[in-house]
Design an enzyme around this catalytic site. Sequence first.
Site, PDB file in Angstrom:
ATOM      1  CE  LYS A 173      12.958 -24.022  -3.374  1.00  0.00           C
ATOM      2  NZ  LYS A 173      11.553 -24.030  -3.017  1.00  0.00           N
ATOM      3  CD  GLU A 180       8.868 -18.091  -3.916  1.00  0.00           C
ATOM      4  OE1 GLU A 180       7.724 -18.573  -3.762  1.00  0.00           O
ATOM      5  OE2 GLU A 180       9.827 -18.742  -4.356  1.00  0.00           O
TER       6      GLU A 180
END
Length: 303
Positions: A173, A180
Site C-alpha cells: 500500500k 498515486e
Amino acid sequence: MQLGVIGLGRMGRIVVDRCLDAGHDVVAFDLSAEATARAAEAGAEAADSVEDLCDRLEAGEEGGRRIWLMVPAGEAVDATLADLEPYLTSEDVVVDGGNSHFEASVRRAEATEAAYLDCGTSGGPASAEAGFSLMVGGPRPAYEALTPVFDAVATGPEGHDRMGPSGAGHYVKMVHNGVEYALMQAYGEGFELLHEGRYDLDLESVARTWNNGAVIRSWLLELCEEAFREEGIDLGDVDDYVAGGSTGTWTVQEALEQEIALPIIYQALAERFGSRADEGRFSRRLSNRLRYGFGRHEVARRE
C-alpha cells in the site's frame, strides 16, 4: 461471520455497512458515542468500550474472535492495541486497515497475542458502493479465516489478496501511494500545459475524450473530468496547496535504503512539499482537487 469494528469514521463505517449488507454480524465501537449510535441505527450491535466489544464477540467456527481496526495510523493504533491486549488470545485475529508504516505493522504483529493482519486499503470513501482494494499481510490461516469479510469489504474475491508475511500488506500500500502521487503529478502537469498552452481548450472535454479509449484512461482521469465540470476549467478558487505526504515520504525513504531509483515519485513528492511554499502552479491545484475526488479530503481554497 461476526466481526468487531473499532473506529467508525468514514472508512470504518464503510467496513461496517458493507459487512452488514453481505449478511455478517457486526459489533461496533468508537470513542464517539454518536458514531457508535449511528452504526447501531444501520444494524450493527453497539459496544460502549473495547472491553464491551470483546465481551460481545463470540468465537467463530475455527475459534477466536475477529476484530477490524480502522483508526488513524500511529499512536491511535498502539493505544487501541493496548486496550485490546488484556482480552486477546492466540486464536483471535486483528486487522489493521489503516495506513500504518509497514515496519510498525511488523512490530505490532510480533508483540500482539492474536494473529495480526496488516491490510492496506485503497479506494477511499468514493468507493463505498463498489468496494475497496485490499492488500493484506500476515499469517495465511488468519487471512483465510477472514476471507468472507474481505470479500464483503473489497470489490469481491478479486479485490483482495495476501501479499506475504507481516508488513507486506502495508508495504504494498505504501508503494501504491507513491505511484498515486506520480500519476496525479503527471495528469496535473499535462493539464497545466493544456491550460497555459496555445489553444483555448475545454479541459473537461479533453478529460472525457481521453477517458474513452485512450491509453491513459483511468479513474483518476475520470476525477479530473469531475473536477473541471464542478470547479470550471480554470479550477475556480481551488488552492495549489496539496496536503498529505507521509506514505510518499515512506516510499522514497525505502527506495533510498534499497538503492532503487524512483525519480518520478520523488519529484511528485517534492512538488507536493513545494506547494506549501510556492504559489500558482495549476498542476498542484488539480492534485489538491483530485484528493477530494478519491478520498473526500478537504479542498484547500484561496481566500
